[in-house]
Enzyme design. Structure first.
Site, PDB file in Angstrom:
ATOM      1  N   CYS A 136      68.781  24.987  53.711  1.00 33.46           N
ATOM      2  CA  CYS A 136      68.451  25.313  55.103  1.00 33.46           C
ATOM      3  C   CYS A 136      69.207  24.467  56.118  1.00 33.46           C
ATOM      4  O   CYS A 136      69.811  24.990  57.063  1.00 33.46           O
ATOM      5  CB  CYS A 136      66.945  25.226  55.324  1.00 33.46           C
ATOM      6  SG  CYS A 136      66.244  23.565  55.119  1.00 33.46           S
ATOM      7  N   HIS A 177      61.882  22.378  56.887  1.00 32.05           N
ATOM      8  CA  HIS A 177      62.729  23.570  56.974  1.00 32.05           C
ATOM      9  C   HIS A 177      63.272  23.731  58.388  1.00 32.05           C
ATOM     10  O   HIS A 177      62.648  23.299  59.362  1.00 32.05           O
ATOM     11  CB  HIS A 177      61.924  24.808  56.588  1.00 32.05           C
ATOM     12  CG  HIS A 177      62.751  26.030  56.360  1.00 32.05           C
ATOM     13  ND1 HIS A 177      63.714  26.118  55.376  1.00 32.05           N
ATOM     14  CD2 HIS A 177      62.777  27.233  56.998  1.00 32.05           C
ATOM     15  CE1 HIS A 177      64.285  27.303  55.411  1.00 32.05           C
ATOM     16  NE2 HIS A 177      63.740  27.997  56.390  1.00 32.05           N
ATOM     17  N   HIS A 190      68.129  32.163  58.429  1.00 32.83           N
ATOM     18  CA  HIS A 190      68.014  30.877  57.737  1.00 32.83           C
ATOM     19  C   HIS A 190      68.322  31.021  56.251  1.00 32.83           C
ATOM     20  O   HIS A 190      68.250  32.110  55.685  1.00 32.83           O
ATOM     21  CB  HIS A 190      66.605  30.295  57.921  1.00 32.83           C
ATOM     22  CG  HIS A 190      65.493  31.181  57.440  1.00 32.83           C
ATOM     23  ND1 HIS A 190      64.367  30.711  56.812  1.00 32.83           N
ATOM     24  CD2 HIS A 190      65.297  32.544  57.504  1.00 32.83           C
ATOM     25  CE1 HIS A 190      63.539  31.711  56.524  1.00 32.83           C
ATOM     26  NE2 HIS A 190      64.088  32.827  56.928  1.00 32.83           N
TER      27      HIS A 190
END
Length: 306
Positions: free
Chosen positions: A222, A267, A279
Protein backbone atom coordinates in the site's frame (compact mmCIF):
# COMPACT_ATOMS: atom_id res chain seq x y z
CA UNK A 1 -8.09 -66.97 -13.75
CA UNK A 2 -8.98 -65.13 -10.52
CA UNK A 3 -7.18 -61.98 -11.69
CA UNK A 4 -9.08 -62.02 -15.02
CA UNK A 5 -12.38 -62.37 -13.16
CA UNK A 6 -11.55 -59.40 -10.88
CA UNK A 7 -10.59 -57.25 -13.85
CA UNK A 8 -13.89 -57.95 -15.61
CA UNK A 9 -15.84 -57.36 -12.39
CA UNK A 10 -14.14 -54.00 -11.91
CA UNK A 11 -14.91 -53.00 -15.50
CA UNK A 12 -18.58 -53.92 -15.05
CA UNK A 13 -18.77 -51.96 -11.79
CA UNK A 14 -17.27 -48.91 -13.51
CA UNK A 15 -19.84 -49.15 -16.33
CA UNK A 16 -22.71 -49.39 -13.84
CA UNK A 17 -21.46 -46.36 -11.90
CA UNK A 18 -21.20 -44.22 -15.05
CA UNK A 19 -24.58 -45.37 -16.31
CA UNK A 20 -26.11 -44.28 -13.01
CA UNK A 21 -24.64 -40.78 -13.29
CA UNK A 22 -22.04 -41.26 -10.55
CA UNK A 23 -18.92 -39.14 -11.02
CA UNK A 24 -15.67 -41.06 -10.91
CA UNK A 25 -12.84 -38.96 -9.48
CA UNK A 26 -9.25 -39.99 -9.99
CA UNK A 27 -6.55 -39.04 -7.52
CA UNK A 28 -4.99 -36.75 -10.10
CA UNK A 29 -8.16 -34.68 -10.40
CA UNK A 30 -9.40 -35.01 -6.83
CA UNK A 31 -9.63 -31.25 -6.47
CA UNK A 32 -12.44 -31.11 -9.05
CA UNK A 33 -15.21 -32.75 -7.09
CA UNK A 34 -18.55 -34.02 -8.34
CA UNK A 35 -18.04 -32.73 -11.85
CA UNK A 36 -19.86 -34.75 -14.48
CA UNK A 37 -19.77 -34.13 -18.20
CA UNK A 38 -23.21 -32.50 -18.05
CA UNK A 39 -22.07 -29.90 -15.47
CA UNK A 40 -19.17 -28.56 -17.51
CA UNK A 41 -19.64 -25.60 -19.81
CA UNK A 42 -17.69 -23.72 -22.45
CA UNK A 43 -16.42 -20.18 -22.69
CA UNK A 44 -14.29 -18.26 -25.20
CA UNK A 45 -11.21 -16.22 -24.32
CA UNK A 46 -11.62 -12.50 -25.09
CA UNK A 47 -8.18 -11.27 -23.98
CA UNK A 48 -5.28 -11.39 -26.44
CA UNK A 49 -3.48 -13.64 -23.96
CA UNK A 50 -5.19 -15.02 -20.85
CA UNK A 51 -2.92 -16.19 -18.03
CA UNK A 52 -3.56 -19.62 -16.50
CA UNK A 53 -2.65 -19.66 -12.81
CA UNK A 54 -2.12 -22.39 -10.24
CA UNK A 55 -4.61 -20.78 -7.82
CA UNK A 56 -7.54 -18.35 -7.82
CA UNK A 57 -5.48 -15.17 -7.38
CA UNK A 58 -2.88 -13.08 -9.20
CA UNK A 59 -0.41 -14.00 -6.45
CA UNK A 60 -0.34 -17.58 -7.69
CA UNK A 61 2.21 -18.61 -10.30
CA UNK A 62 1.47 -18.41 -14.02
CA UNK A 63 1.54 -21.91 -15.51
CA UNK A 64 0.50 -21.11 -19.07
CA UNK A 65 -1.87 -19.05 -21.19
CA UNK A 66 -4.74 -19.23 -23.69
CA UNK A 67 -4.89 -17.24 -26.91
CA UNK A 68 -7.83 -15.05 -27.85
CA UNK A 69 -10.75 -17.05 -29.21
CA UNK A 70 -9.73 -20.31 -27.52
CA UNK A 71 -12.72 -22.46 -26.52
CA UNK A 72 -12.19 -23.44 -22.89
CA UNK A 73 -13.95 -26.16 -20.88
CA UNK A 74 -14.96 -24.71 -17.50
CA UNK A 75 -15.73 -26.45 -14.21
CA UNK A 76 -17.35 -23.76 -12.08
CA UNK A 77 -16.03 -20.63 -10.39
CA UNK A 78 -14.13 -19.58 -7.29
CA UNK A 79 -14.90 -15.92 -6.61
CA UNK A 80 -13.94 -13.96 -9.74
CA UNK A 81 -11.96 -16.90 -11.11
CA UNK A 82 -13.04 -19.83 -13.29
CA UNK A 83 -11.77 -23.39 -12.87
CA UNK A 84 -10.28 -25.06 -15.96
CA UNK A 85 -8.24 -28.16 -16.73
CA UNK A 86 -4.72 -27.38 -17.94
CA UNK A 87 -2.15 -30.15 -18.50
CA UNK A 88 -4.41 -32.52 -16.57
CA UNK A 89 -4.62 -30.36 -13.45
CA UNK A 90 -7.13 -27.90 -11.98
CA UNK A 91 -6.05 -24.35 -12.80
CA UNK A 92 -7.69 -20.92 -12.78
CA UNK A 93 -8.30 -18.05 -15.18
CA UNK A 94 -9.89 -14.63 -14.62
CA UNK A 95 -13.62 -14.87 -15.38
CA UNK A 96 -13.79 -11.32 -16.79
CA UNK A 97 -11.91 -12.44 -19.90
CA UNK A 98 -14.32 -15.28 -20.73
CA UNK A 99 -17.45 -14.97 -22.85
CA UNK A 100 -20.25 -17.17 -24.13
CA UNK A 101 -19.64 -15.72 -27.60
CA UNK A 102 -16.52 -16.24 -29.65
CA UNK A 103 -14.80 -12.90 -30.31
CA UNK A 104 -14.84 -11.82 -33.93
CA UNK A 105 -11.80 -11.76 -36.11
CA UNK A 106 -9.62 -8.69 -35.67
CA UNK A 107 -8.38 -8.79 -39.27
CA UNK A 108 -10.79 -6.16 -40.55
CA UNK A 109 -10.28 -3.87 -37.55
CA UNK A 110 -6.65 -3.25 -38.48
CA UNK A 111 -7.43 -1.78 -41.90
CA UNK A 112 -6.95 1.93 -42.44
CA UNK A 113 -10.58 2.37 -43.52
CA UNK A 114 -11.83 1.38 -40.03
CA UNK A 115 -9.47 3.70 -38.16
CA UNK A 116 -10.93 6.44 -35.96
CA UNK A 117 -9.45 9.17 -33.75
CA UNK A 118 -9.53 9.72 -29.99
CA UNK A 119 -7.83 12.15 -27.60
CA UNK A 120 -5.83 11.21 -24.51
CA UNK A 121 -7.34 12.52 -21.26
CA UNK A 122 -4.75 11.16 -18.78
CA UNK A 123 -1.61 13.15 -18.04
CA UNK A 124 0.42 10.17 -19.26
CA UNK A 125 -1.22 7.16 -20.93
CA UNK A 126 0.79 3.94 -20.99
CA UNK A 127 1.09 2.04 -24.27
CA UNK A 128 1.32 -1.71 -23.65
CA UNK A 129 2.41 -4.62 -25.81
CA UNK A 130 -0.79 -6.55 -25.03
CA UNK A 131 -4.30 -5.83 -23.73
CA UNK A 132 -3.38 -6.26 -20.08
CA UNK A 133 -1.82 -4.22 -17.27
CA UNK A 134 0.56 -7.12 -16.70
CA UNK A 135 2.08 -6.75 -20.17
CA UNK A 136 5.17 -4.67 -20.81
CA UNK A 137 5.01 -0.87 -21.22
CA UNK A 138 6.43 0.15 -24.61
CA UNK A 139 5.75 3.89 -24.53
CA UNK A 140 3.25 6.57 -23.55
CA UNK A 141 1.04 9.36 -24.90
CA UNK A 142 0.77 12.83 -23.37
CA UNK A 143 -2.54 14.42 -22.47
CA UNK A 144 -4.32 15.85 -25.50
CA UNK A 145 -2.53 13.62 -28.02
CA UNK A 146 -4.71 12.69 -31.01
CA UNK A 147 -4.48 8.93 -31.44
CA UNK A 148 -5.55 6.75 -34.39
CA UNK A 149 -7.51 3.76 -33.08
CA UNK A 150 -8.23 0.39 -34.71
CA UNK A 151 -10.96 -1.22 -32.66
CA UNK A 152 -11.15 -2.67 -29.17
CA UNK A 153 -10.18 -5.76 -27.22
CA UNK A 154 -12.27 -5.80 -24.05
CA UNK A 155 -11.55 -2.57 -22.12
CA UNK A 156 -8.50 -1.84 -24.29
CA UNK A 157 -8.14 0.09 -27.55
CA UNK A 158 -5.80 -0.98 -30.36
CA UNK A 159 -3.33 1.61 -31.62
CA UNK A 160 -0.28 1.61 -33.87
CA UNK A 161 3.03 2.38 -32.17
CA UNK A 162 6.37 2.08 -33.98
CA UNK A 163 4.60 0.18 -36.74
CA UNK A 164 3.15 -2.47 -34.42
CA UNK A 165 -0.28 -3.10 -32.93
CA UNK A 166 -0.28 -1.98 -29.28
CA UNK A 167 -2.91 -1.28 -26.63
CA UNK A 168 -4.04 1.57 -24.38
CA UNK A 169 -6.75 1.71 -21.73
CA UNK A 170 -10.01 2.88 -23.36
CA UNK A 171 -11.15 4.81 -20.27
CA UNK A 172 -8.50 7.47 -20.89
CA UNK A 173 -9.62 8.21 -24.46
CA UNK A 174 -12.28 10.72 -25.49
CA UNK A 175 -13.91 12.01 -28.67
CA UNK A 176 -13.25 15.57 -27.41
CA UNK A 177 -9.84 17.13 -26.93
CA UNK A 178 -9.30 18.09 -23.27
CA UNK A 179 -9.18 21.83 -22.67
CA UNK A 180 -6.07 23.71 -21.71
CA UNK A 181 -5.62 24.48 -18.01
CA UNK A 182 -3.28 27.43 -18.64
CA UNK A 183 -5.86 30.00 -17.55
CA UNK A 184 -6.81 28.15 -14.39
CA UNK A 185 -6.37 29.82 -11.03
CA UNK A 186 -3.83 28.49 -8.52
CA UNK A 187 -6.59 26.65 -6.68
CA UNK A 188 -7.90 24.91 -9.78
CA UNK A 189 -4.31 24.22 -10.83
CA UNK A 190 -3.75 22.35 -7.57
CA UNK A 191 -6.97 20.44 -8.15
CA UNK A 192 -5.84 19.66 -11.70
CA UNK A 193 -2.53 18.28 -10.41
CA UNK A 194 -4.41 16.14 -7.89
CA UNK A 195 -6.64 14.80 -10.65
CA UNK A 196 -3.58 14.01 -12.74
CA UNK A 197 -2.22 11.99 -9.81
CA UNK A 198 -5.54 10.18 -9.44
CA UNK A 199 -5.71 9.42 -13.16
CA UNK A 200 -2.14 8.16 -13.23
CA UNK A 201 -2.65 5.90 -10.22
CA UNK A 202 -5.71 4.26 -11.79
CA UNK A 203 -3.67 3.05 -14.77
CA UNK A 204 -2.15 0.35 -12.54
CA UNK A 205 -5.42 -1.20 -11.38
CA UNK A 206 -5.16 -4.97 -11.75
CA UNK A 207 -1.42 -5.11 -11.12
CA UNK A 208 -0.20 -7.34 -8.27
CA UNK A 209 0.25 -6.58 -4.58
CA UNK A 210 3.65 -7.48 -3.16
CA UNK A 211 4.64 -6.94 0.45
CA UNK A 212 7.65 -4.63 0.61
CA UNK A 213 7.36 -3.85 -3.11
CA UNK A 214 7.42 -0.43 -4.75
CA UNK A 215 6.96 -1.37 -8.43
CA UNK A 216 3.74 -0.09 -9.99
CA UNK A 217 3.85 -2.89 -12.56
CA UNK A 218 5.56 -5.85 -10.88
CA UNK A 219 4.11 -5.45 -7.38
CA UNK A 220 3.81 -2.97 -4.52
CA UNK A 221 2.32 -2.83 -1.04
CA UNK A 222 0.00 0.00 0.00
CA UNK A 223 2.64 2.54 0.99
CA UNK A 224 5.02 1.47 -1.78
CA UNK A 225 2.23 2.12 -4.28
CA UNK A 226 1.42 5.62 -2.97
CA UNK A 227 5.09 6.54 -2.66
CA UNK A 228 5.83 5.52 -6.26
CA UNK A 229 2.77 7.32 -7.66
CA UNK A 230 3.69 10.62 -5.96
CA UNK A 231 7.34 10.15 -6.91
CA UNK A 232 6.30 10.13 -10.58
CA UNK A 233 5.08 13.73 -10.08
CA UNK A 234 8.17 14.81 -8.14
CA UNK A 235 6.80 14.44 -4.60
CA UNK A 236 8.85 12.62 -1.97
CA UNK A 237 6.93 11.01 0.90
CA UNK A 238 8.03 8.51 3.61
CA UNK A 239 8.02 4.77 2.93
CA UNK A 240 5.65 3.34 5.56
CA UNK A 241 1.90 3.83 5.98
CA UNK A 242 2.31 5.15 9.54
CA UNK A 243 4.94 7.73 8.58
CA UNK A 244 2.91 8.82 5.56
CA UNK A 245 0.22 10.04 7.98
CA UNK A 246 2.46 13.06 8.63
CA UNK A 247 3.30 13.76 4.96
CA UNK A 248 2.10 16.88 3.19
CA UNK A 249 -0.65 19.04 4.69
CA UNK A 250 -3.53 17.80 6.82
CA UNK A 251 -7.02 18.57 5.50
CA UNK A 252 -10.45 17.64 6.79
CA UNK A 253 -12.50 14.76 5.42
CA UNK A 254 -15.03 17.24 3.99
CA UNK A 255 -12.22 19.06 2.10
CA UNK A 256 -10.81 15.94 0.45
CA UNK A 257 -9.96 16.15 -3.26
CA UNK A 258 -8.69 13.82 -5.95
CA UNK A 259 -5.01 13.15 -5.43
CA UNK A 260 -5.15 13.35 -1.62
CA UNK A 261 -3.62 10.64 0.54
CA UNK A 262 -6.19 8.77 2.66
CA UNK A 263 -4.68 7.23 5.80
CA UNK A 264 -6.09 4.32 7.79
CA UNK A 265 -4.66 2.19 10.56
CA UNK A 266 -1.88 0.24 8.85
CA UNK A 267 -3.01 1.23 5.36
CA UNK A 268 -2.97 4.14 2.87
CA UNK A 269 -4.71 4.93 -0.42
CA UNK A 270 -5.12 7.70 -2.97
CA UNK A 271 -8.46 9.48 -3.27
CA UNK A 272 -9.75 9.66 -6.87
CA UNK A 273 -13.06 11.48 -6.37
CA UNK A 274 -16.70 10.39 -6.04
CA UNK A 275 -15.89 8.88 -2.63
CA UNK A 276 -13.56 6.31 -4.20
CA UNK A 277 -9.94 5.35 -3.60
CA UNK A 278 -7.30 3.45 -5.55
CA UNK A 279 -4.90 1.36 -3.49
CA UNK A 280 -2.72 -1.72 -3.30
CA UNK A 281 -5.24 -3.66 -1.27
CA UNK A 282 -3.92 -7.15 -0.55
CA UNK A 283 -2.31 -10.20 -2.15
CA UNK A 284 -5.68 -11.49 -3.36
CA UNK A 285 -7.05 -8.33 -5.01
CA UNK A 286 -3.87 -6.46 -5.96
CA UNK A 287 -4.22 -2.80 -6.95
CA UNK A 288 -7.90 -1.91 -7.11
CA UNK A 289 -10.55 0.78 -6.72
CA UNK A 290 -12.72 0.72 -3.61
CA UNK A 291 -15.93 2.58 -2.76
CA UNK A 292 -16.78 4.12 -0.38
CA UNK A 293 -13.45 5.69 0.50
CA UNK A 294 -14.33 5.51 4.20
CA UNK A 295 -14.97 1.77 4.05
CA UNK A 296 -12.83 1.64 7.17
CA UNK A 297 -11.98 4.29 9.78
CA UNK A 298 -10.08 7.20 8.23
CA UNK A 299 -7.33 8.51 10.52
CA UNK A 300 -6.16 11.38 8.36
CA UNK A 301 -6.39 13.04 4.95
CA UNK A 302 -3.11 14.48 3.65
CA UNK A 303 -2.71 16.86 0.71
CA UNK A 304 0.55 16.05 -1.04
CA UNK A 305 0.13 18.10 -4.24
CA UNK A 306 0.23 21.78 -3.24
Amino acid sequence: MYRRFCTKAAACAMSLMMAGGVSVITSENSNIKNVSASSTYYRYVTASSLNVRSGASTRYSRVGSYKKGTKVTCYGTSGSWTKVKYSGKTRYVSSQYLSTKKPGSSTSSSTSTSAYSRYVTASSLNIRSKASTSSSRVGSYKKGTKVSCYGKSGSWTKVKHSGKTRYVSSQYLSTKKPGSSASSSSTSSSSSKGQQIANYAQQFVGNPYRYGGTSLTKGADCSGFTQSVYKHFGYSIPRTSSSQRSAGKKVSWSQRKAGDLICYSGHVAIYIGNNKIVHASNAKDGIKITSPANYRTVLSVRRIAN
